[in-house]
Structure formats: structure tokens, C-alpha cells
Enzyme design. Structure first.
Site, PDB file in Angstrom:
ATOM      1  N   ASP A 107      17.871  -9.149   1.174  1.00 19.40           N
ATOM      2  CA  ASP A 107      18.307  -9.189   2.574  1.00 19.40           C
ATOM      3  C   ASP A 107      19.794  -8.893   2.733  1.00 19.40           C
ATOM      4  O   ASP A 107      20.187  -8.020   3.499  1.00 19.40           O
ATOM      5  CB  ASP A 107      18.029 -10.570   3.190  1.00 19.40           C
ATOM      6  CG  ASP A 107      16.555 -10.765   3.532  1.00 19.40           C
ATOM      7  OD1 ASP A 107      15.823  -9.757   3.607  1.00 19.40           O
ATOM      8  OD2 ASP A 107      16.153 -11.926   3.728  1.00 19.40           O
ATOM      9  N   ARG A 117      25.091 -25.527   3.940  1.00 20.40           N
ATOM     10  CA  ARG A 117      25.410 -24.573   5.003  1.00 20.40           C
ATOM     11  C   ARG A 117      26.748 -24.807   5.691  1.00 20.40           C
ATOM     12  O   ARG A 117      27.504 -23.863   5.905  1.00 20.40           O
ATOM     13  CB  ARG A 117      24.293 -24.513   6.046  1.00 20.40           C
ATOM     14  CG  ARG A 117      22.960 -24.056   5.493  1.00 20.40           C
ATOM     15  CD  ARG A 117      23.034 -22.775   4.726  1.00 20.40           C
ATOM     16  NE  ARG A 117      21.760 -22.483   4.094  1.00 20.40           N
ATOM     17  CZ  ARG A 117      21.565 -21.578   3.149  1.00 20.40           C
ATOM     18  NH1 ARG A 117      22.578 -20.874   2.703  1.00 20.40           N
ATOM     19  NH2 ARG A 117      20.383 -21.394   2.628  1.00 20.40           N
ATOM     20  N   ASP A 162      18.625 -22.830   9.072  1.00 20.87           N
ATOM     21  CA  ASP A 162      19.915 -22.434   8.517  1.00 20.87           C
ATOM     22  C   ASP A 162      20.783 -21.656   9.506  1.00 20.87           C
ATOM     23  O   ASP A 162      21.996 -21.816   9.535  1.00 20.87           O
ATOM     24  CB  ASP A 162      19.709 -21.628   7.226  1.00 20.87           C
ATOM     25  CG  ASP A 162      19.238 -22.515   6.084  1.00 20.87           C
ATOM     26  OD1 ASP A 162      19.582 -23.713   6.091  1.00 20.87           O
ATOM     27  OD2 ASP A 162      18.519 -22.019   5.191  1.00 20.87           O
ATOM     28  N   SER A 174      10.346 -17.758  -1.778  1.00 23.40           N
ATOM     29  CA  SER A 174      11.719 -17.679  -1.283  1.00 23.40           C
ATOM     30  C   SER A 174      12.425 -18.928  -1.779  1.00 23.40           C
ATOM     31  O   SER A 174      11.986 -20.050  -1.515  1.00 23.40           O
ATOM     32  CB  SER A 174      11.709 -17.618   0.244  1.00 23.40           C
ATOM     33  OG  SER A 174      12.946 -18.088   0.736  1.00 23.40           O
TER      34      SER A 174
HETATM   35  N1  ARG Z   1      13.606 -26.496   5.034  1.00 26.18           N
HETATM   36  C1  ARG Z   1      14.789 -26.705   4.291  1.00 26.18           C
HETATM   37  C2  ARG Z   1      15.970 -26.914   5.209  1.00 26.18           C
HETATM   38  O1  ARG Z   1      15.891 -26.568   6.331  1.00 26.18           O
HETATM   39  C3  ARG Z   1      15.025 -25.644   3.263  1.00 26.18           C
HETATM   40  C4  ARG Z   1      15.405 -24.304   3.784  1.00 26.18           C
HETATM   41  C5  ARG Z   1      15.507 -23.338   2.690  1.00 26.18           C
HETATM   42  N2  ARG Z   1      16.286 -22.248   3.106  1.00 26.18           N
HETATM   43  C6  ARG Z   1      16.136 -21.018   2.638  1.00 26.18           C
HETATM   44  N3  ARG Z   1      16.956 -20.132   3.074  1.00 26.18           N
HETATM   45  N4  ARG Z   1      15.202 -20.687   1.786  1.00 26.18           N
HETATM   46  O2  ARG Z   1      16.985 -27.426   4.817  1.00 26.18           O
END
Ligand code: ARG
Length: 420
Positions: free
Chosen positions: A15, A95, A124, A176
Site C-alpha cells: 500500500d 498510532r 487507525d 494483514s
Molecule cells: N483492531 C486493532 C486496533 O484497532 C488492530 C488494528 C490493526 N491494524 C492494522 N493496520 N492491521 O487497534
């Protein structure tokens, strides 16, 4: 005229690699990539070469591990923050720090934009953008995944080929994965079906509990004011300590989490996490608090833990509520100093010992032996006063009910109807 500059949060995956070129082409900008090292061992290899090869004018790779542990992970550990009582929030905590990195670089470079590679249906994007808005309201955010034309991985790969962007030639990972020192999040592929047990290859950093050693391992963890400072009698800095504990606990299959989770954006999702060190540290920290915190503080802290977790999960790290919670939590951690021994065995974790100079456990008060110093007689008066409100309440209830019954009986007598 000089082009506008964008600072892109760059992982080196498909990406964000495609994104460098796409931003140049569609937004007419120079792209600076910024990669934060939060302890994601695998992903960092070759990032710099890849970023330049893709068209970046400048590449930043920042070691944020120490800051991540001290200023993001440990405050949430002290707060006992587990989202929906379960998820230690490795991704959620990373983040805001990555957003801060973007802002710092954008200011230094005089950039107009920051950009990220988050999807339009995840948490995110919210965490990045709320954090950027808090730290640098003047910066504009670009989120190509929400607007670009690609509908599949294949289309992105085709675009990459056309533009001579090298994409990893390895067999596409069916999952992922987002990884850092505090944990790994695994999504997509077969695990999207909540009835399917994650296949062995979904897990990245823990052994299957059934393949873990047949002997338990005892680990002694030392805490000072709510943060871990040593393992097995050896003092360790935060980063080394968490690295070490990840290896120890991961080898026993500890820290696997399978969670039906409520995302902020309204979706329920099935998430697999591996967080060996985080699982052990949250467990041990709570055990130490059970020993050292006053009852009412302990209970209040539990309520705050849930709210603190929601706040982190929801991307509100740079909020006044978070600072206010930290002030409360830090006050409570003044006595959370001591040692906890945990026993790791086949994916499980148990308490095997705890001690603290601030321990509120008093053997003389708790014992049932002749050493007992508790004033048993004082309980009588205590119970009388303590139970007075409920006693009063029920007395009134029973009196009113009796009066009503009596009235009903009198009416029945007058009408000659037998009372049932
Ligand atoms: N659901 C989790 C969260 O919101 C994990 C997110 C994983 N993020 C990713 N870009 N694969 O914190």
C-alpha cells in the site's frame, strides 16, 4: 514554483509503496517517507532502499522504541488499560506516536501535508487524524486509501509493475499484520470467519500452547511505581525488558488473544493478537496492585482502566481526559513497587508469589490462628450501623405491605367474600 511536500507514514508494504508514486502523480507533491521503529523487527529491513527506489525525495527512519515504551505503553500499563477487558492495544498505542513523528518531520521540512495508509473502515485512520489535528491543526491530511482507484491487491500490483515499483516477490501473505514491541495484530484471510480456529501460520511470535515446554517456567518481575524495571533479579531498560519477556512468554505460548471486537467505526471484527510481554506485565501489575492498593482506590482504578482503554482505542491520546487520568493513575502508583512471580505453562499464566514494602496485607489481621489481632467484637457494632439503611428500607416495605393486606381483608369481610 516549488512543489508542496507530503510526509507519508511509510511501512514499505504494498500500500505505502504504491502510495509514494500515486501521491506524486495525483497530488503533484514531493514525498518524504517517515518510518517509525516501534520494534517491528521484520518490517524494517530494506525500507530505506525501497522508499528511495519508489520515488521518495527524502527518507526518515526513527527509532521510537524507547519513547514508545516509556511515554505510551507504560502509562497504559499503569492504568491497566485493556480494550474490552482483553486487548493490550499495541496498534492503538503506536498510532499517536507515529502521528507525532509525522508532525515533527512535517514542521521541520515545512510540509503542507501528512499522509497515511490506513483504510477507510478501520480505527487507525481516526487515531492518526485526531492526533495530527491535536498536535498541528495547520497540517492537512491525505488518506489515499479512501480515495484511490484500486479495488484490489492485484490492481495495486499492476500499478506497481507499470511504474517500476518493486513489490516483495514472496507469496502473498494471506494475513494483514501490524506488529510492534507491544504486540502483533493479525487480520484477514480465513480468520475473518469467527467459527474458524486460527491456523498455525496465523501466529507470528508465539508457539502453540500444546507445543510449549512440558515444564513450567517461573519468572520474577520487579516493579517500581507501577512500571517494570527488572526480570529475574536483573535490571533492564524498558525496551530490553519487553523484548526479553516477549521471548520468554512467547516460548510458552502465552499471550494469544482471539477477540470479537467492537471497532470505533461501527463494525464488529474478529481480531487475533499476540502480546506475550503485554499479557504477562498486565497480569503481574494487577497482582501487585491487589497487594498494595487501598480497596477504594483499587475499585476506582478498575473503572478508570476501562475508560482509559476506550480513550486510547478511540484515538484520543492527546486529550485533556487522558492527562487527567494519568495524574490520578500516577498518584495511585506511588505504592505499586515490589516483586511478582508468575508461572508460565502451556499458554497459561498463574500467580506464584508477590511481595512489596507497601503491602497492605497484614497476616495478623488475616490469620485464623492464635496470632489473630483482629477485634472480633467490633464487628457487631459495625454490622449494626453498616446494615442500618437496608434494615430500615425493608422494615418500611414490610409495614406498608402488611397495612395494604389488612385493608384488603377488611374490605372482603364487608363484601362477604372469603379472603383467598
Ligand atoms: N483492531 C486493532 C486496533 O484497532 C488492530 C488494528 C490493526 N491494524 C492494522 N493496520 N492491521 O487497534
Amino acid at each position: 514554483m516549488k512543489k508542496d511536500t507530503v510526509v507519508l507514514a511509510y511501512s514499505g508494504g504494498l500500500d505505502t509503496s504504491v502510495m509514494v508514486k500515486w501521491l506524486m502523480e495525483h497530488k503533484g507533491v514531493d514525498v518524504i517517507t517517515a518510518t517509525g521503529d516501534l520494534g517491528q523487527k521484520k518490517e524494517l529491513q530494506g525500507v530505506q532502499t525501497k522508499a528511495y527506489a519508489t520515488g521518495a525525495v527524502k527518507v526518515y527512519i526513527k527509532d521510537l522504541k524507547d519513547e514508545f515504551m516509556k511515554d505510551y505503553v507504560f502509562p497504559s500499563l499503569k492504568a491497566g488499560a485493556l480494550y474490552e477487558q482483553t486487548y493490550p492495544m499495541a496498534t492503538s498505542l503506536g498510532r499517536p506516536l507515529l502521528a507525532k513523528m509525522l508532525v515533527d518531520i512535517a514542521r521541520k521540512e515545512g510540509a503542507t501535508y501528512v499522509a497515511h495508509g490506513c483504510t477507510g473502515k478501520g480505527n487507525d485512520q481516526v487515531r492518526f487524524e485526531v492526533s495530527v489535528a491535536a498536535l498541528a491543526p495547520e497540517l492537512k491530511v491525505l488518506a489515499p486509501l479512501r480515495e484511490w482507484e484500486f479495488k484490489s491487491r492485484e490492481e495495486e500490483i499492476a500499478y506497481a509493475r507499470k511504474n517500476n515499483i518493486t513489490v516483495a516477490a514472496t507469496v502473498a501473505n494471506p494475513y494483514s499484520i501490524d506488529e510492534n514491541l507491544w504486540g502483533t495484530a493479525i487480520e484477514c484471510g480465513v480468520i475473518e470467519d469467527p467459527m474458524i480456529e486460527p491456523p498455525a501460520d496465523a501466529y507470528q511470535r508465539t508457539v502453540a500452547p500444546e507445543l510449549a515446554p512440558d515444564k513450567p517456567e517461573y519468572v520474577e518481575i520487579e516493579f517500581a511505581n507501577g512500571v517494570p524495571v527488572g526480570i529475574g533479579g536483573t535490571r533492564l531498560d524498558p525496551v530490553s525488558l519487553v523484548f526479553t519477556l516477549n521471548d520468554i512468554a512467547g516460548a510458552h505460548g502465552v499471550g494469544r488473544i482471539d477477540l470479537m471486537e467492537n471497532r470505533l467505526v461501527g463494525i464488529k471484527s474478529r481480531e487475533i493478537y499476540e502480546a506475550p510481554a503485554a499479557t504477562v506485565l498486565h497480569f503481574a501489575h494487577l497482582e501487585l496492585e491487589r497487594l498494595t492498593l487501598d480497596r477504594s482506590v483499587f475499585h476506582m482504578k478498575n473503572q478508570i482502566a476501562a475508560q482509559y482503554a476506550d480513550l486510547v482505542y478511540d484515538g484520543l491520546w492527546f486529550s485533556p481526559l487522558k492527562s487527567a487520568f494519568d495524574a490520578f493513575v500516577d498518584e495511585t502508583q506511588k505504592t505499586v513497587t515490589g516483586t511478582v512471580i508468575v508461572k508460565l505453562f502451556k499458554g497459561g499464566i498463574a500467580i506464584a508469589g508477590r511481595k512489596s514494602v507497601f503491602s497492605l496485607y497484614n497476616t495478623n489481621l488475616a490469620t485464623y490462628t492464635s496470632e489473630d489481632t483482629f477485634d472480633h467484637k467490633a464487628s457487631e457494632g459495625f454490622i449494626k450501623i453498616f446494615g442500618l439503611p437496608v434494615k430500615t428500607y425493608h422494615h418500611v416495605q414490610q409495614t406498608v405491605a402488611a397495612e395494604a393486606r389488612e385493608e384488603k381483608e377488611q374490605q372482603s369481610v364487608l363484601q362477604g367474600v372469603p379472603v383467598p
